[in-house]
Every structure is written in C-alpha cells, then in structure tokens.
Enzyme design. Sequence first.
Site, mmCIF file in Angstrom:
data_model
loop_
_atom_site.group_PDB
_atom_site.id
_atom_site.type_symbol
_atom_site.label_atom_id
_atom_site.label_comp_id
_atom_site.label_asym_id
_atom_site.label_seq_id
_atom_site.Cartn_x
_atom_site.Cartn_y
_atom_site.Cartn_z
ATOM 1 N N THR A 125 0.809 -1.210 0.000
ATOM 2 C CA THR A 125 0.000 0.000 0.000
ATOM 3 C C THR A 125 0.846 1.266 0.000
ATOM 4 O O THR A 125 1.754 1.416 0.825
ATOM 5 C CB THR A 125 -0.936 0.016 1.219
ATOM 6 O OG1 THR A 125 -1.742 -1.164 1.211
ATOM 7 C CG2 THR A 125 -1.850 1.235 1.174
ATOM 8 N N LYS A 150 -3.829 4.507 -1.969
ATOM 9 C CA LYS A 150 -4.859 5.193 -1.213
ATOM 10 C C LYS A 150 -5.168 6.524 -1.901
ATOM 11 O O LYS A 150 -4.266 7.340 -2.148
ATOM 12 C CB LYS A 150 -4.386 5.441 0.228
ATOM 13 C CG LYS A 150 -4.282 4.179 1.069
ATOM 14 C CD LYS A 150 -5.655 3.572 1.340
ATOM 15 C CE LYS A 150 -5.557 2.430 2.355
ATOM 16 N NZ LYS A 150 -6.900 1.854 2.653
ATOM 17 N N ASP A 175 -7.876 2.441 -3.746
ATOM 18 C CA ASP A 175 -8.836 2.437 -2.638
ATOM 19 C C ASP A 175 -9.175 3.876 -2.269
ATOM 20 O O ASP A 175 -8.314 4.616 -1.785
ATOM 21 C CB ASP A 175 -8.241 1.707 -1.434
ATOM 22 C CG ASP A 175 -9.200 1.607 -0.261
ATOM 23 O OD1 ASP A 175 -10.373 2.008 -0.411
ATOM 24 O OD2 ASP A 175 -8.782 1.119 0.806
ATOM 25 N N GLU A 201 -11.607 0.089 -4.983
ATOM 26 C CA GLU A 201 -12.167 -0.335 -3.696
ATOM 27 C C GLU A 201 -12.951 0.811 -3.067
ATOM 28 O O GLU A 201 -12.451 1.923 -2.943
ATOM 29 C CB GLU A 201 -11.027 -0.777 -2.779
ATOM 30 C CG GLU A 201 -11.486 -1.421 -1.486
ATOM 31 C CD GLU A 201 -10.315 -1.882 -0.639
ATOM 32 O OE1 GLU A 201 -10.541 -2.196 0.543
ATOM 33 O OE2 GLU A 201 -9.175 -1.897 -1.154
ATOM 34 N N LYS A 246 -12.378 -8.631 5.757
ATOM 35 C CA LYS A 246 -11.429 -8.305 6.824
ATOM 36 C C LYS A 246 -11.936 -8.935 8.113
ATOM 37 O O LYS A 246 -13.108 -8.785 8.477
ATOM 38 C CB LYS A 246 -11.301 -6.790 7.002
ATOM 39 C CG LYS A 246 -10.653 -6.064 5.836
ATOM 40 C CD LYS A 246 -10.584 -4.565 6.103
ATOM 41 C CE LYS A 246 -9.915 -3.816 4.967
ATOM 42 N NZ LYS A 246 -9.943 -2.350 5.165
ATOM 43 N N ASP A 298 -0.546 -6.514 3.939
ATOM 44 C CA ASP A 298 0.786 -5.936 4.052
ATOM 45 C C ASP A 298 1.008 -5.154 5.333
ATOM 46 O O ASP A 298 2.013 -4.445 5.466
ATOM 47 C CB ASP A 298 1.062 -5.025 2.849
ATOM 48 C CG ASP A 298 0.114 -3.819 2.799
ATOM 49 O OD1 ASP A 298 -0.948 -3.875 3.449
ATOM 50 O OD2 ASP A 298 0.431 -2.839 2.101
#
Length: 327
Positions: A125, A150, A175, A201, A246, A298
């Site tokens: 990420t 992100k 995301d 996402e 998650k 990660d």
Amino acid sequence: MSVKLTVSNASWPIAGSFTISRGTKTSADVVVVELSEDGVTGRGECVPYARYDESITSVTDQILSLKDEIEAGLDRQGLQDRMPAGAARNALDCAFWDLEAKKAGKRAWELAGLTTLAPLQTAYTLSLDTPENMGKKARDVAHLPLLKLKLAGPDDLDRVAAVREGSPSARIIVDANEGWTAEIYAKLAPKLVELGVEMIEQPLPAGEDEALRTMERPVPVCADESCHGLSSLADIEGKYDMINIKLDKTGGLTEALLLKDAAEKAGLQIMVGCMLAPSLAMAPAMVVAQGAKVVDLDGPLLLAKDYDPAIEFNNGMMSAPDARLWG
C-alpha cells in the site's frame, strides 16, 4: 482445566506515517487476547476502528464482559451468537482457533479443511500523498508486483498516473476509502482503465452507494466499508463485483470463511484485506485468503517492527506463519 482469558493491548509504531482519506496514523494500536488451557495458549489480535465506533477501551471492555462465560466453557461456536461481529469477536475467535489447533497438534488451516497454506502475493500500500511523493514512492518499490494506492478525490488521476510512471510494470489497485462522489467515480473510472488499474475499492460512502447499481463499472468495484459479515451480502449483489473480507469486520475467521463461501456462490470475487497491524493479525487472514483474487495483508510491511517470529515477506510474497506466532 477451564480456559483462562487474558487481555492486553499494544502500540506498534508505523514506519513514518500512514494516510488515507479519513486521516493519518503514526501507530497501529491493537488488543491481544490469550486463551490458556491445559498448558497451551492460543492468541488472537484485533484493531479497534474508530470508523465503526470502536476504541481500545470499548473493545477491551467488550471482551472482558464475556470473561466469566468463557472461563465457564463458552466455546468458539457459542461465541458467534454471544457477541456481534467486530474487532472484539475477532480477537477472541482467532484465539480460539489458535488454542484448538495447538491442543489438537495440528495447524489451524487443517482444522479449516485445508491440507496446506500456500504462499500469498500481497499488495503493498502507498499512503495518500501528493502525486509527486506517491510517484517517488512507486519508484522506490518498483520491484513489487502489486501496488495498492490510497486515494481521496482531488488530484487522484494525477496520483495514479504518477505511480504508473514510477512503477510501469506493477499491477495497480486503488482504494478511495469512501472519499469519492458518484460524479467523481463516473469521471475517473474510464480513465483508470487506460492506466491499467485492475480494481477500485469502496469509491462511495457506505450507505450512499446505491448509484453503483445503475452505473457502468469498467473496472471491477470492491466493497469494503459496505461489507461486514454474511448479512451484508444481500445489499451488495448488483452494486459490486468483489468484496473485501477483513477479520475485524466479520468478527473473526469463523464468519470470514462462511462469508467467503457465500460470496463465491453469489458470483462475487474475493479480496482479503486487513487493518494496519502486525503479523499476529495477518496469520489467520492468510487462511481465508487462500485462492482469493486479491490479497492485501501488508500491515507488517508498513510497521517499524513486528513480532518474533513474524510472517516472512519476500518481495511481497508471504510465507505460512510459524506455529509459535499463530495457528
């Protein structure tokens, strides 16, 4: 002997800082559960998440509210009905899996019906930043095969273009963490195709994502904040192409495995993600991540330190956890 419950918390420093559309963090704060019986101890870890009105204190209190019942014999299956999905149940559920595996002399994935735990390629990420800084970071990690960016809305196309230039051969997923509007999504999605983005996402806020049902989805769209446990699926079908499982949202590995099975039967592809946390939180997620289209585990790579022993990463490839860590 009866089970003994112990709850503690820890703060793991992030290597630098980590920024998404909702803010910046400098540490990963976790709650750890230990369940001890017959000389063996099972562990589980969770990340209380303010997005879901959780805190270290509230989650710790929630776990301790079941202390007497657990020490009187409440088991993992009984836990599913006694506590709602969320971080607290995740820590307890994963500790039960670890305890059961150690007592049986098997690995947790064997208890889940798997013969082995295959290595997994995780995304890496890139924190939300300026296009220039994200492009520089992409050059630094250009050897990694899968990057997750992100995003937040303004300048996102420039961010993705900068990363693509910095890491031309990487697969890219993005995301937005609920940070877009339907108008931004409609404008950006076709252009992200041109940049080779493979997945978007959670572009819209959970509860405000009905527009996705009638919009074109040139890039597969994955539900994160809109997907928690099994009860989420009915509203997801028709709006999303994938779900991000998650364990802190499903309330543990037990429901995560059920959710994965139900989602696949509904024709949804699977992503398995994580909150920002060390290896103890990643280990049980590796079980549900077997065969997933996208793996995003990660968390330890973004921290300044980790458990010992920890999950081993080699260019983003995760190895099965040591039994001393979990499972």
